[in-house]
Write a protein that holds these residues in place. Structure first.
Motif, PDB file in Angstrom:
ATOM      1  N   ALA A 152       6.179   0.269  14.530  1.00 29.54           N
ATOM      2  CA  ALA A 152       6.878   0.756  13.246  1.00 29.54           C
ATOM      3  C   ALA A 152       5.884   0.604  12.090  1.00 29.54           C
ATOM      4  CB  ALA A 152       8.016  -0.367  12.928  1.00 29.54           C
ATOM      5  N   MET A 153       6.193   1.888  11.272  1.00 27.26           N
ATOM      6  CA  MET A 153       5.483   1.972   9.974  1.00 27.26           C
ATOM      7  C   MET A 153       6.381   1.087   8.993  1.00 27.26           C
ATOM      8  SD  MET A 153       4.875   3.471   6.780  1.00 27.26           S
ATOM      9  CE  MET A 153       3.873   2.419   6.004  1.00 27.26           C
ATOM     10  N   GLY A 154       5.877   0.219   8.260  1.00 22.15           N
ATOM     11  CA  GLY A 154       6.591  -0.414   7.354  1.00 22.15           C
ATOM     12  C   GLY A 154       5.840  -1.851   6.864  1.00 22.15           C
ATOM     13  N   GLY A 155       6.121  -2.117   5.584  1.00 15.27           N
ATOM     14  CA  GLY A 155       5.859  -3.318   4.841  1.00 15.27           C
ATOM     15  C   GLY A 155       4.548  -3.314   4.136  1.00 15.27           C
ATOM     16  N   ALA A 156       4.304  -4.331   3.273  1.00 12.59           N
ATOM     17  CA  ALA A 156       3.081  -4.190   2.651  1.00 12.59           C
ATOM     18  C   ALA A 156       2.642  -5.963   2.557  1.00 12.59           C
ATOM     19  CB  ALA A 156       3.123  -3.484   1.300  1.00 12.59           C
ATOM     20  N   ARG A 157       1.372  -6.121   2.341  1.00 12.41           N
ATOM     21  CA  ARG A 157       0.749  -7.448   2.137  1.00 12.41           C
ATOM     22  C   ARG A 157      -0.009  -7.345   0.953  1.00 12.41           C
ATOM     23  NH1 ARG A 157      -2.922 -11.347   3.842  1.00 12.41           N
ATOM     24  NH2 ARG A 157      -2.010 -13.597   3.796  1.00 12.41           N
ATOM     25  N   ARG A 158      -1.391  -7.095   1.145  1.00 15.91           N
ATOM     26  CA  ARG A 158      -2.500  -7.424   0.175  1.00 15.91           C
ATOM     27  C   ARG A 158      -2.136  -6.107  -0.652  1.00 15.91           C
ATOM     28  NH1 ARG A 158      -5.864  -5.969   4.757  1.00 15.91           N
ATOM     29  NH2 ARG A 158      -6.497  -3.684   4.571  1.00 15.91           N
ATOM     30  N   GLU A 159      -1.886  -4.862  -0.128  1.00 11.28           N
ATOM     31  CA  GLU A 159      -2.022  -3.522  -0.889  1.00 11.28           C
ATOM     32  C   GLU A 159      -0.601  -3.695  -1.998  1.00 11.28           C
ATOM     33  OE1 GLU A 159      -3.621  -0.253  -0.502  1.00 11.28           O
ATOM     34  OE2 GLU A 159      -4.850  -2.153  -0.354  1.00 11.28           O
ATOM     35  N   GLY A 160       0.298  -4.475  -1.834  1.00 10.18           N
ATOM     36  CA  GLY A 160       1.528  -4.398  -2.741  1.00 10.18           C
ATOM     37  C   GLY A 160       2.570  -3.387  -2.293  1.00 10.18           C
ATOM     38  N   GLY A 161       3.380  -2.769  -2.904  1.00  7.66           N
ATOM     39  CA  GLY A 161       4.582  -1.912  -2.424  1.00  7.66           C
ATOM     40  C   GLY A 161       4.190  -0.526  -3.187  1.00  7.66           C
ATOM     41  N   ASN A 162       4.972   0.531  -2.606  1.00  5.62           N
ATOM     42  CA  ASN A 162       4.891   1.744  -3.076  1.00  5.62           C
ATOM     43  C   ASN A 162       6.342   2.250  -3.585  1.00  5.62           C
ATOM     44  OD1 ASN A 162       6.263   2.049  -0.533  1.00  5.62           O
ATOM     45  ND2 ASN A 162       5.137   3.556   0.160  1.00  5.62           N
ATOM     46  N   VAL A 163       7.272   1.343  -3.586  1.00  2.00           N
ATOM     47  CA  VAL A 163       8.517   1.468  -4.056  1.00  2.00           C
ATOM     48  C   VAL A 163       8.658   0.628  -5.242  1.00  2.00           C
ATOM     49  CG1 VAL A 163      10.998   1.648  -3.814  1.00  2.00           C
ATOM     50  CG2 VAL A 163       9.656   2.351  -2.010  1.00  2.00           C
ATOM     51  N   THR A 164       8.459  -0.778  -5.212  1.00  2.00           N
ATOM     52  CA  THR A 164       8.376  -1.826  -6.115  1.00  2.00           C
ATOM     53  C   THR A 164       7.087  -2.352  -6.160  1.00  2.00           C
ATOM     54  OG1 THR A 164       9.151  -3.740  -4.763  1.00  2.00           O
ATOM     55  CG2 THR A 164      10.845  -1.938  -5.891  1.00  2.00           C
ATOM     56  N   ALA A 165       6.977  -3.331  -7.056  1.00  2.00           N
ATOM     57  CA  ALA A 165       5.695  -4.045  -6.719  1.00  2.00           C
ATOM     58  C   ALA A 165       5.334  -4.686  -5.686  1.00  2.00           C
ATOM     59  CB  ALA A 165       5.661  -4.821  -7.991  1.00  2.00           C
TER      60      ALA A 165
END
Length: 312
Positions: A152-165
């Protein structure tokens, strides 16, 4: 190499389109059982239409398209037309597809296709909100131990989000579904922004794709041109990340990826961090982890793979 029986669950979407074209171009490696569509980047009607348009451009009308969920399990819909255009396919010229959607709901199709094959046989590539997959698991819990894996493509950790922080779009769009799927125990490979931000559509790469001059390659080049313009205005980047094709690239060439076993929780209670993926690498028993989180991608290798597969 035996072909991977594969269902692609998606919400096309500019980068979904690139992922689909890559999958369509690999019939020797991927046994495409179905494309299932879900509301996400644009409405459910639009994503089902877009998948059929892309299928027709690729000449792969042999692959059925099933329309699915009209919205998330719990939260209000969150679309992303500002990144993908009002139609979901940038400024690509649209047309009425020649073939209709297949009868039945996408979740029912997932259940039927998984249950009809031996345990562990079917892989799911999920490149949109996970609503259809969560619905399928609720409809028939027996698919959980029968699924081979979910990429799956999804989530963020060190990069932060692309919709919210702190939240990435696919998870943010239906965090309750993502929580059910990722917590189900099915083996999951998660390709989040930490990894996909490494894969960028530079002008040179787009030109190389356009030079192939096939209908899918020309469509991809036009879609990526649109993405370049939009990302420049909205984010300030000259070379936008190409997220969703990474799932198909992983299936075709896993050696291009570095992953780590992890425990991943999805935030569903906090309005501030809704859809945040809490990724924990500090596990007592690494071998018991059901989720693997991507940390690095050989981006040159991914684009070389794309060019090789799209070549006439």
């Amino acid at each position: 190499m035996s072909r991977i029986p594969l269902i692609i669950d998606c919400d096309p979407g500019v980068d979904d389109a690139v992922a689909l074209f890559l999958a369509f171009a690999a019939p020797d490696a991927l046994d495409l059982l179905a494309i299932t569509t879900v509301a996400g980047n644009v409405s459910a009607d639009q994503t089902a239409r877009n998948a059929r348009i892309l299928r027709q451009i690729a000449g792969r009308e042999d692959v059925p398209v099933y329309a699915g969920a009209q919205g998330p399990l719990v939260r209000e819909p969150v679309e992303a037309g500002h990144f993908h255009g009002e139609t979901g396919l940038g400024d690509l010229a649209l047309f009425e597809p020649g073939e209709p959607v297949a009868p039945g709901h996408a979740a029912q199709a997932i259940v039927r296709l998984v249950m009809a094959r031996p345990a562990g046989a079917v892989t799911l590539a999920v490149i949109g909100p996970m609503t259809n997959v969560a619905l399928a698991m609720a409809l028939e819990p027996a698919i959980v131990p029968r699924l081979g894996r979910i990429v799956a493509m999804g989530g963020a950790r060190r990069e932060g989000g692309n919709v919210t922080a702190s939240s990435e779009y696919n998870i943010h769009a239906d965090p309750h579904a993502a929580g059910k799927v990722i917590g189900s125990g099915v083996p999951v490979v998660l390709l989040g922004l930490d990894a996909t931000h490494q894969v960028r559509a530079t002008q040179a790469r787009i030109a190389a794709i356009r030079a192939l001059a096939t209908p899918p390659a020309l469509a991809i080049a036009q879609l990526l041109d649109f993405s370049v313009r939009v990302e420049k205005v909205l984010v300030g980047w000259d070379a936008p990340p190409v997220h969703d094709p990474c799932t198909i690239a992983y299936l075709l060439a896993p050696e291009l990826f570095v992953t780590r076993p992890a425990r991943v929780g999805i935030e569903t209670a906090s309005p501030l961090t809704l859809g945040h993926t809490a990724v924990e690498f500090r596990l007592e028993d690494l071998s018991a982890a059901t989720v693997h989180w991507a940390t690095e991608i050989d981006h040159e290798g991914v684009f070389a793979l794309l060019l090789r597969r799209l070549a006439p």
